[in-house]
Motif scaffolding. Structure first.
Motif, PDB file in Angstrom:
ATOM      1  N   TYR A 184       0.844  -1.196   0.000  1.00 50.12           N
ATOM      2  CA  TYR A 184       0.000   0.000   0.000  1.00 50.12           C
ATOM      3  C   TYR A 184       0.887   1.256   0.000  1.00 50.12           C
ATOM      4  O   TYR A 184       2.076   1.178   0.351  1.00 50.12           O
ATOM      5  CB  TYR A 184      -0.848   0.058   1.282  1.00 50.12           C
ATOM      6  CG  TYR A 184      -2.065  -0.846   1.353  1.00 50.12           C
ATOM      7  CD1 TYR A 184      -2.474  -1.621   0.277  1.00 50.12           C
ATOM      8  CD2 TYR A 184      -2.827  -0.897   2.526  1.00 50.12           C
ATOM      9  CE1 TYR A 184      -3.594  -2.435   0.384  1.00 50.12           C
ATOM     10  CE2 TYR A 184      -3.950  -1.705   2.636  1.00 50.12           C
ATOM     11  CZ  TYR A 184      -4.329  -2.480   1.559  1.00 50.12           C
ATOM     12  OH  TYR A 184      -5.433  -3.279   1.666  1.00 50.12           O
ATOM     13  N   ALA A 185       0.250   2.373  -0.328  1.00 48.39           N
ATOM     14  CA  ALA A 185       0.904   3.678  -0.163  1.00 48.39           C
ATOM     15  C   ALA A 185      -0.135   4.586   0.496  1.00 48.39           C
ATOM     16  O   ALA A 185      -0.625   5.544  -0.112  1.00 48.39           O
ATOM     17  CB  ALA A 185       1.346   4.238  -1.501  1.00 48.39           C
ATOM     18  N   CYS A 186      -0.499   4.245   1.732  1.00 49.96           N
ATOM     19  CA  CYS A 186      -1.591   4.948   2.418  1.00 49.96           C
ATOM     20  C   CYS A 186      -1.324   6.457   2.479  1.00 49.96           C
ATOM     21  O   CYS A 186      -0.189   6.874   2.743  1.00 49.96           O
ATOM     22  CB  CYS A 186      -1.759   4.413   3.835  1.00 49.96           C
ATOM     23  SG  CYS A 186      -2.095   2.645   3.904  1.00 49.96           S
TER      24      CYS A 186
ATOM     25  N   TYR B  78      -2.067   8.446   4.709  1.00 50.16           N
ATOM     26  CA  TYR B  78      -1.718   8.889   6.066  1.00 50.16           C
ATOM     27  C   TYR B  78      -0.449   8.229   6.575  1.00 50.16           C
ATOM     28  O   TYR B  78      -0.099   8.381   7.738  1.00 50.16           O
ATOM     29  CB  TYR B  78      -2.872   8.576   7.033  1.00 50.16           C
ATOM     30  CG  TYR B  78      -3.236   7.115   7.066  1.00 50.16           C
ATOM     31  CD1 TYR B  78      -2.423   6.189   7.710  1.00 50.16           C
ATOM     32  CD2 TYR B  78      -4.379   6.661   6.428  1.00 50.16           C
ATOM     33  CE1 TYR B  78      -2.735   4.842   7.721  1.00 50.16           C
ATOM     34  CE2 TYR B  78      -4.703   5.317   6.428  1.00 50.16           C
ATOM     35  CZ  TYR B  78      -3.876   4.420   7.075  1.00 50.16           C
ATOM     36  OH  TYR B  78      -4.177   3.088   7.074  1.00 50.16           O
ATOM     37  N   CYS B  79       0.239   7.446   5.735  1.00 50.44           N
ATOM     38  CA  CYS B  79       1.360   6.645   6.225  1.00 50.44           C
ATOM     39  C   CYS B  79       2.345   7.516   7.009  1.00 50.44           C
ATOM     40  O   CYS B  79       2.726   8.594   6.571  1.00 50.44           O
ATOM     41  CB  CYS B  79       2.076   5.952   5.074  1.00 50.44           C
ATOM     42  SG  CYS B  79       3.379   4.863   5.698  1.00 50.44           S
ATOM     43  N   GLN B  80       2.734   6.998   8.152  1.00 51.31           N
ATOM     44  CA  GLN B  80       3.594   7.786   9.037  1.00 51.31           C
ATOM     45  C   GLN B  80       5.055   7.342   8.957  1.00 51.31           C
ATOM     46  O   GLN B  80       5.888   7.799   9.733  1.00 51.31           O
ATOM     47  CB  GLN B  80       3.048   7.693  10.466  1.00 51.31           C
ATOM     48  CG  GLN B  80       1.658   8.340  10.520  1.00 51.31           C
ATOM     49  CD  GLN B  80       0.875   8.049  11.776  1.00 51.31           C
ATOM     50  OE1 GLN B  80       1.434   7.949  12.858  1.00 51.31           O
ATOM     51  NE2 GLN B  80      -0.429   7.922  11.621  1.00 51.31           N
ATOM     52  N   VAL B  81       5.352   6.423   8.039  1.00 50.74           N
ATOM     53  CA  VAL B  81       6.760   6.073   7.827  1.00 50.74           C
ATOM     54  C   VAL B  81       7.222   6.529   6.447  1.00 50.74           C
ATOM     55  O   VAL B  81       8.168   5.997   5.883  1.00 50.74           O
ATOM     56  CB  VAL B  81       7.046   4.559   8.048  1.00 50.74           C
ATOM     57  CG1 VAL B  81       6.914   4.184   9.501  1.00 50.74           C
ATOM     58  CG2 VAL B  81       6.185   3.669   7.188  1.00 50.74           C
ATOM     59  N   GLY B  82       6.542   7.547   5.907  1.00 50.28           N
ATOM     60  CA  GLY B  82       6.994   8.169   4.665  1.00 50.28           C
ATOM     61  C   GLY B  82       6.395   7.531   3.418  1.00 50.28           C
ATOM     62  O   GLY B  82       5.536   6.656   3.484  1.00 50.28           O
TER      63      GLY B  82
ATOM     64  N   THR C 103      -0.525  -5.914  10.691  1.00 49.15           N
ATOM     65  CA  THR C 103      -0.506  -6.071   9.222  1.00 49.15           C
ATOM     66  C   THR C 103      -1.591  -5.215   8.566  1.00 49.15           C
ATOM     67  O   THR C 103      -2.624  -4.932   9.170  1.00 49.15           O
ATOM     68  CB  THR C 103      -0.719  -7.554   8.834  1.00 49.15           C
ATOM     69  OG1 THR C 103      -0.886  -7.648   7.413  1.00 49.15           O
ATOM     70  CG2 THR C 103      -1.946  -8.171   9.486  1.00 49.15           C
ATOM     71  N   ASN C 104      -1.330  -4.851   7.303  1.00 53.67           N
ATOM     72  CA  ASN C 104      -2.368  -4.116   6.563  1.00 53.67           C
ATOM     73  C   ASN C 104      -3.391  -5.083   5.944  1.00 53.67           C
ATOM     74  O   ASN C 104      -4.344  -4.633   5.312  1.00 53.67           O
ATOM     75  CB  ASN C 104      -1.756  -3.192   5.504  1.00 53.67           C
ATOM     76  CG  ASN C 104      -1.084  -3.922   4.352  1.00 53.67           C
ATOM     77  OD1 ASN C 104      -1.274  -5.104   4.134  1.00 53.67           O
ATOM     78  ND2 ASN C 104      -0.287  -3.177   3.593  1.00 53.67           N
ATOM     79  N   ALA C 105      -3.182  -6.390   6.094  1.00 50.61           N
ATOM     80  CA  ALA C 105      -4.153  -7.423   5.680  1.00 50.61           C
ATOM     81  C   ALA C 105      -4.307  -7.568   4.171  1.00 50.61           C
ATOM     82  O   ALA C 105      -5.177  -8.296   3.712  1.00 50.61           O
ATOM     83  CB  ALA C 105      -5.523  -7.178   6.332  1.00 50.61           C
TER      84      ALA C 105
END
Ligand code: SF4
Length: 311
Positions: A29-31, A33-37, A105-107
């Motif tokens: 994924y490339a969410c 809101y991703c908080q790891v960049g 996990t993002n599932a």
């Protein structure tokens, strides 16, 4: 570094983190809101990264330096931990320490039987469920194009129906994207089929991958909490506060702050907290003035919720 911490976690106590994804973030994924960049390596299928021997050796060395054993060994990676083709073997090896193993996990890969088998070895699994609508899933999680919404959903339901450990779901809410009442109701209906032990509702608490991402306000969080609860889900909030989910400790102020970070406090409960702690009835107003908590109204009822915007 493969292992880190332990870090305090409201869900897992003292958690020794295991990052089984090397280098830059690698994810399915490339969410937004991703908080790891940003996702630099965007892949839809499993690969070999560290060997189970490397993971085991790193954790063994780390544990040897600690004064006290952590409550959990947690796979929480710089990307998606189930992309690691050796995950199952690594979990099996780590069991020798006698510490429960958790995976966050993002599932997205649960359509793969091998991923489901690997995760079934963990004692505690959290699965991401941000949307039960294909368009919103694409908007918020920005999945690899080879992943399909139906495939991910079927995999998630198949895993949930067979998993014997503690299963949690996590929904990250983003203002104006997935925090509308109808979307949350759809999400809650999917989560109700998963039957998690706890359904967590989270908000972004660190800088997100997309600058446009905003937290929902307290009223929207309170509404989401009630929608999930009304769907029969044991729901908890993750608002970025790591206070203990305490009962009545004799410290009314601490109890109100801790409890309101997890559940909106309704009037009757607030009265009980004040009474059992023999606290002044003016304390909630005082905490509102200090901007520690906020009053929100849902279906004509008054609630207090932790004011995360103060941070
Ligand atoms: S699944 Fe997790 S690591 Fe991957 S992009 Fe989303 S938030 Fe980031």
């Amino acid at each position: 570094m493969i292992s880190f911490g332990p870090v305090p976690s409201r869900r897992l106590g003292q958690s020794l983190g295991i990052n089984n994804i090397p280098g830059d973030k690698i994810c399915t994924y490339a969410c937004i809101y991703c908080q790891v960049g940003a996702t630099r390596h965007y892949i839809p299928a499993r690969e070999s990264f560290y060997s189970p021997e490397q993971i085991f050796a790193a954790v063994e060395e780390h544990l040897g330096k600690l004064q006290a054993m952590p409550d959990y060994l947690t796979f929480v990676a710089n990307g998606e931990p189930t992309l690691d083709i050796h995950l199952g073997e690594s979990i099996t090896r780590l069991k020798i320490f006698g510490i429960p193993v958790a995976v966050i996990t993002n599932a997205s890969l649960l359509g793969d039987q091998q991923v489901r088998d690997d995760l079934s070895l963990a004692d505690w699994v959290s699965v991401k469920v941000d949307a039960n609508d294909e368009a919103i899933w694409k908007k918020i999680n920005r999945p690899h194009p080879r992943l399909t919404f139906d495939g991910c959903k079927e995999g998630l339901l198949a895993f949930a129906s067979s998993y014997k450990g503690f299963l949690a779901t996590e929904t990250m809410m983003v203002d104006g994207v997935n925090d509308g009442a109808e979307l949350l109701q759809q999400n809650a209906s999917l989560i109700a089929k998963i039957k998690p032990a706890t359904a967590y509702l989270a908000i972004p608490t660190r800088p997100p991958a997309m600058r446009s991402v905003k937290k929902p306000d307290e009223a929207a969080i309170n509404r989401a909490y009630h929608i999930y609860s009304e769907a029969g889900l044991k729901t908890e909030l993750l608002l970025g506060f790591e206070g203990a989910d305490a009962g009545f400790t004799g410290d009314a102020r601490g109890d109100i702050l801790n409890i309101s970070a997890v559940h909106p406090i309704r009037e009757e409960t607030m009265g009980e907290i004040l009474r059992k702690n023999r606290a002044e009835s003016s304390l909630p107003d005082q905490l509102v003035r200090e901007k520690e908590i906020r009053v929100v109204v849902y279906q004509d009822k008054k609630f207090w919720i932790r004011n995360f915007t103060k941070r």
